[in-house]
Design a protein around this motif. Structure first.
Motif, PDB file in Angstrom:
ATOM      1  N   ALA A   1      64.538  29.039  50.511  1.00 40.16           N
ATOM      2  CA  ALA A   1      63.913  30.143  49.776  1.00 40.16           C
ATOM      3  C   ALA A   1      63.780  29.789  48.307  1.00 40.16           C
ATOM      4  CB  ALA A   1      64.733  31.419  49.932  1.00 40.16           C
ATOM      5  N   GLN A   2      62.714  30.273  47.700  1.00 42.81           N
ATOM      6  CA  GLN A   2      62.484  30.136  46.264  1.00 42.81           C
ATOM      7  C   GLN A   2      62.928  31.435  45.603  1.00 42.81           C
ATOM      8  OE1 GLN A   2      61.189  27.506  44.563  1.00 42.81           O
ATOM      9  NE2 GLN A   2      60.253  26.234  46.159  1.00 42.81           N
ATOM     10  N   THR A   3      63.995  31.380  44.814  1.00 37.56           N
ATOM     11  CA  THR A   3      64.485  32.585  44.151  1.00 37.56           C
ATOM     12  C   THR A   3      64.035  32.677  42.705  1.00 37.56           C
ATOM     13  OG1 THR A   3      66.532  31.575  43.373  1.00 37.56           O
ATOM     14  CG2 THR A   3      66.546  32.511  45.596  1.00 37.56           C
ATOM     15  N   GLY A   4      63.788  31.525  42.069  1.00 35.91           N
ATOM     16  CA  GLY A   4      63.542  31.524  40.640  1.00 35.91           C
ATOM     17  C   GLY A   4      64.801  31.894  39.891  1.00 35.91           C
ATOM     18  N   GLY A   5      64.706  31.989  38.577  1.00 28.63           N
ATOM     19  CA  GLY A   5      65.870  32.352  37.772  1.00 28.63           C
ATOM     20  C   GLY A   5      66.970  31.321  37.881  1.00 28.63           C
ATOM     21  N   GLY A   6      68.188  31.798  38.177  1.00 28.57           N
ATOM     22  CA  GLY A   6      69.329  30.902  38.291  1.00 28.57           C
ATOM     23  C   GLY A   6      70.223  31.281  39.450  1.00 28.57           C
ATOM     24  N   PRO A   7      69.835  30.941  40.684  1.00 28.96           N
ATOM     25  CA  PRO A   7      70.704  31.251  41.823  1.00 28.96           C
ATOM     26  C   PRO A   7      72.036  30.539  41.643  1.00 28.96           C
ATOM     27  CG  PRO A   7      69.036  29.640  42.450  1.00 28.96           C
ATOM     28  CD  PRO A   7      68.675  30.117  41.079  1.00 28.96           C
ATOM     29  N   ASN A   8      73.142  31.260  41.788  1.00 31.96           N
ATOM     30  CA  ASN A   8      74.438  30.720  41.395  1.00 31.96           C
ATOM     31  C   ASN A   8      75.426  30.716  42.570  1.00 31.96           C
ATOM     32  OD1 ASN A   8      75.814  30.835  38.081  1.00 31.96           O
ATOM     33  ND2 ASN A   8      76.724  29.866  39.861  1.00 31.96           N
ATOM     34  N   GLY A   9      75.974  31.879  42.938  1.00 26.61           N
ATOM     35  CA  GLY A   9      76.850  31.962  44.103  1.00 26.61           C
ATOM     36  C   GLY A   9      76.071  32.413  45.318  1.00 26.61           C
ATOM     37  N   ALA A  10      76.577  32.063  46.509  1.00 29.20           N
ATOM     38  CA  ALA A  10      75.913  32.470  47.749  1.00 29.20           C
ATOM     39  C   ALA A  10      76.959  32.765  48.815  1.00 29.20           C
ATOM     40  CB  ALA A  10      74.959  31.382  48.234  1.00 29.20           C
ATOM     41  N   ALA A  11      76.664  33.708  49.688  1.00 32.22           N
ATOM     42  CA  ALA A  11      77.570  34.059  50.783  1.00 32.22           C
ATOM     43  C   ALA A  11      76.776  34.689  51.920  1.00 32.22           C
ATOM     44  CB  ALA A  11      78.655  35.028  50.308  1.00 32.22           C
ATOM     45  N   ILE A  12      77.230  34.477  53.144  1.00 34.55           N
ATOM     46  CA  ILE A  12      76.622  35.114  54.304  1.00 34.55           C
ATOM     47  C   ILE A  12      77.233  36.498  54.469  1.00 34.55           C
ATOM     48  CG2 ILE A  12      76.242  35.005  56.792  1.00 34.55           C
ATOM     49  CD1 ILE A  12      74.738  32.874  55.197  1.00 34.55           C
ATOM     50  N   GLY A  13      76.354  37.506  54.617  1.00 33.37           N
ATOM     51  CA  GLY A  13      76.801  38.884  54.774  1.00 33.37           C
ATOM     52  C   GLY A  13      76.435  39.442  56.128  1.00 33.37           C
ATOM     53  N   PRO A  14      76.537  40.751  56.290  1.00 36.49           N
ATOM     54  CA  PRO A  14      76.206  41.394  57.558  1.00 36.49           C
ATOM     55  C   PRO A  14      74.786  41.067  58.008  1.00 36.49           C
ATOM     56  CG  PRO A  14      77.312  42.934  56.093  1.00 36.49           C
ATOM     57  CD  PRO A  14      77.029  41.703  55.280  1.00 36.49           C
ATOM     58  N   GLY A  15      74.627  40.884  59.305  1.00 33.29           N
ATOM     59  CA  GLY A  15      73.309  40.591  59.839  1.00 33.29           C
ATOM     60  C   GLY A  15      72.878  39.155  59.673  1.00 33.29           C
ATOM     61  N   GLY A  16      73.753  38.304  59.116  1.00 29.50           N
ATOM     62  CA  GLY A  16      73.423  36.901  58.948  1.00 29.50           C
ATOM     63  C   GLY A  16      72.548  36.591  57.757  1.00 29.50           C
ATOM     64  N   HIS A  17      72.302  37.574  56.886  1.00 28.36           N
ATOM     65  CA  HIS A  17      71.512  37.315  55.685  1.00 28.36           C
ATOM     66  C   HIS A  17      72.374  36.611  54.637  1.00 28.36           C
ATOM     67  CE1 HIS A  17      68.236  39.596  57.277  1.00 28.36           C
ATOM     68  NE2 HIS A  17      68.918  40.732  57.298  1.00 28.36           N
ATOM     69  N   CYS A  18      71.717  35.871  53.764  1.00 29.36           N
ATOM     70  CA  CYS A  18      72.414  35.195  52.671  1.00 29.36           C
ATOM     71  C   CYS A  18      72.231  36.002  51.395  1.00 29.36           C
ATOM     72  CB  CYS A  18      71.862  33.784  52.473  1.00 29.36           C
ATOM     73  SG  CYS A  18      72.779  32.820  51.242  1.00 29.36           S
ATOM     74  N   TYR A  19      73.341  36.337  50.754  1.00 29.42           N
ATOM     75  CA  TYR A  19      73.331  37.097  49.505  1.00 29.42           C
ATOM     76  C   TYR A  19      73.590  36.145  48.345  1.00 29.42           C
ATOM     77  CZ  TYR A  19      73.296  41.384  52.241  1.00 29.42           C
ATOM     78  OH  TYR A  19      72.943  42.401  53.094  1.00 29.42           O
ATOM     79  N   ILE A  20      72.827  36.337  47.280  1.00 29.05           N
ATOM     80  CA  ILE A  20      72.875  35.407  46.152  1.00 29.05           C
ATOM     81  C   ILE A  20      73.115  36.149  44.849  1.00 29.05           C
ATOM     82  CG2 ILE A  20      71.463  33.836  44.744  1.00 29.05           C
ATOM     83  CD1 ILE A  20      70.153  32.873  47.276  1.00 29.05           C
ATOM     84  N   CYS A  21      74.041  35.616  44.050  1.00 25.36           N
ATOM     85  CA  CYS A  21      74.196  36.036  42.661  1.00 25.36           C
ATOM     86  C   CYS A  21      73.217  35.221  41.826  1.00 25.36           C
ATOM     87  CB  CYS A  21      75.622  35.769  42.178  1.00 25.36           C
ATOM     88  SG  CYS A  21      76.858  36.913  42.804  1.00 25.36           S
ATOM     89  N   ASN A  22      72.225  35.862  41.245  1.00 28.27           N
ATOM     90  CA  ASN A  22      71.240  35.156  40.420  1.00 28.27           C
ATOM     91  C   ASN A  22      71.535  35.460  38.957  1.00 28.27           C
ATOM     92  OD1 ASN A  22      68.801  34.291  39.064  1.00 28.27           O
ATOM     93  ND2 ASN A  22      67.849  34.221  41.091  1.00 28.27           N
ATOM     94  N   ASN A  23      71.876  34.428  38.198  1.00 35.33           N
ATOM     95  CA  ASN A  23      72.286  34.631  36.802  1.00 35.33           C
ATOM     96  C   ASN A  23      71.121  34.758  35.832  1.00 35.33           C
ATOM     97  OD1 ASN A  23      71.441  32.000  35.846  1.00 35.33           O
ATOM     98  ND2 ASN A  23      73.271  31.117  36.785  1.00 35.33           N
TER      99      ASN A  23
END
Length: 308
Positions: free
Chosen positions: A49-71
């Motif tokens: 995936a292209q997030t732009g900005g500054g994707p920093n931390g990542a974790a798998i959450g409910p439903g198998g989606h990936c959650y990202i902290c974008n700085n």
């Protein structure tokens, strides 16, 4: 500690946030590239995936989606063939929490503020067993000032976010104890690791004379170093990627002597566990753009919502 390092991938653009997936691949962010990427066991890298900005931390959450902290992005500095994050990016518009559909690569923003206060530089996150997640806001640096920030708790469905701990000194890595009853947060500039007992989802427990929020400082190493992101081992040890002297520091909530495993990059930024019985550590060496792995003497603690 076995120092047998295996180079999994090279040429990454400041990798962080590794997640060892059940199929043997490793998801990670490339902050300087603005992507969520997948590293196959053979080292092939593909953009998820292209997030732009500054994707920093990542974790798998409910439903198998990936959650990202974008700085929100950095200005970048290159020295001697290595890259380093600098001040807030010229095109910075704020930080955010994003959700990525791993099947389609679609990216959606689920949080940009809490109680009317904009997120500055979300950095790292960890999911609890209830489907909510804790995350740090590291803040952004500018030539003459920097943000004051803290730690947040949010629901994965986008329905609730609140700041729970404030202020901290540029909080970075965050994790939960193996039984989920304690929260750990690493501060970058101080090289400190804090622990808070939990009373429930998003709720702190206890109070101390030195900290009304109940936090306690854990026994650390001596010397000058900075803490980055972290992972928790099954024996309760908190394995913190360490900058300046470059390596992984393990701090123990039961006050055992800390350990340090050196790495060949001063910007050792993150660690996660995967492989058979979670006994392989995957480590991001960010200034040199590498993902490496090595056998670890203690298995990692299983992560919620990720079936390894």
């Amino acid at each position: 500690m076995n120092q047998e390092l295996n180079v999994v991938a090279t040429g990454l653009k400041f990798p962080e946030g590794p997640i060892a997936m059940p199929d043997g691949s490793v998801l990670l962010v490339e902050i300087a590239r603005g992507t969520l990427s997948r590293v196959e066991p053979g080292g092939k890298v593909e953009v998820v995936a292209q997030t732009g900005g500054g994707p920093n931390g990542a974790a798998i959450g409910p439903g198998g989606h990936c959650y990202i902290c974008n700085n929100g992005g950095f200005d970048w500095v290159e020295r001697r063939g290595r890259i380093y994050p600098g001040d807030q990016a010229a095109d910075y518009t704020g930080g955010r929490i994003e959700r990525v559909n791993l099947g389609t690569g679609a990216v959606e923003t689920i949080y940009e503020a809490a109680d009317g206060v904009r997120l500055c530089g979300p950095n790292d996150l960890v999911f609890d067993a209830h489907g909510g997640f804790w995350f740090t806001d590291h803040g952004k640096n500018r030539p003459r000032d920097r943000d004051r920030t803290g730690v947040f708790y949010a629901k994965a469905d986008g329905s609730h976010i609140e700041e729970v701990i404030f202020p901290l000194e540029a909080p970075n890595g965050i994790g939960l104890s193996p039984d989920g009853d304690e929260l750990y947060v690493a501060e970058t500039p101080t090289g400190r690791l804090w622990a808070w007992p939990l009373a429930g989802p998003g709720k702190l427990a206890g109070e101390r004379a030195d900290r009304p929020d109940g936090g306690r400082l854990l026994r650390g190493r001596q010397g000058y170093f900075l803490f980055d992101s972290l992972a928790v081992a099954a024996d309760g040890g908190v394995c913190i990627a360490t900058i300046i002297d470059g390596g992984v520091t393990t701090v123990y909530p039961d006050e055992r002597e800390p350990k340090f495993v050196p790495m060949p990059d001063r910007l050792t930024t993150n660690v996660c566990f995967g492989g058979e019985d979670l006994t392989t550590a995957y480590i991001t060496l960010s200034s040199t753009g590498q993902l490496v792995s090595m056998p670890w003497d203690t298995p990692g603690a299983p992560l919620n919502h990720l079936n390894v």
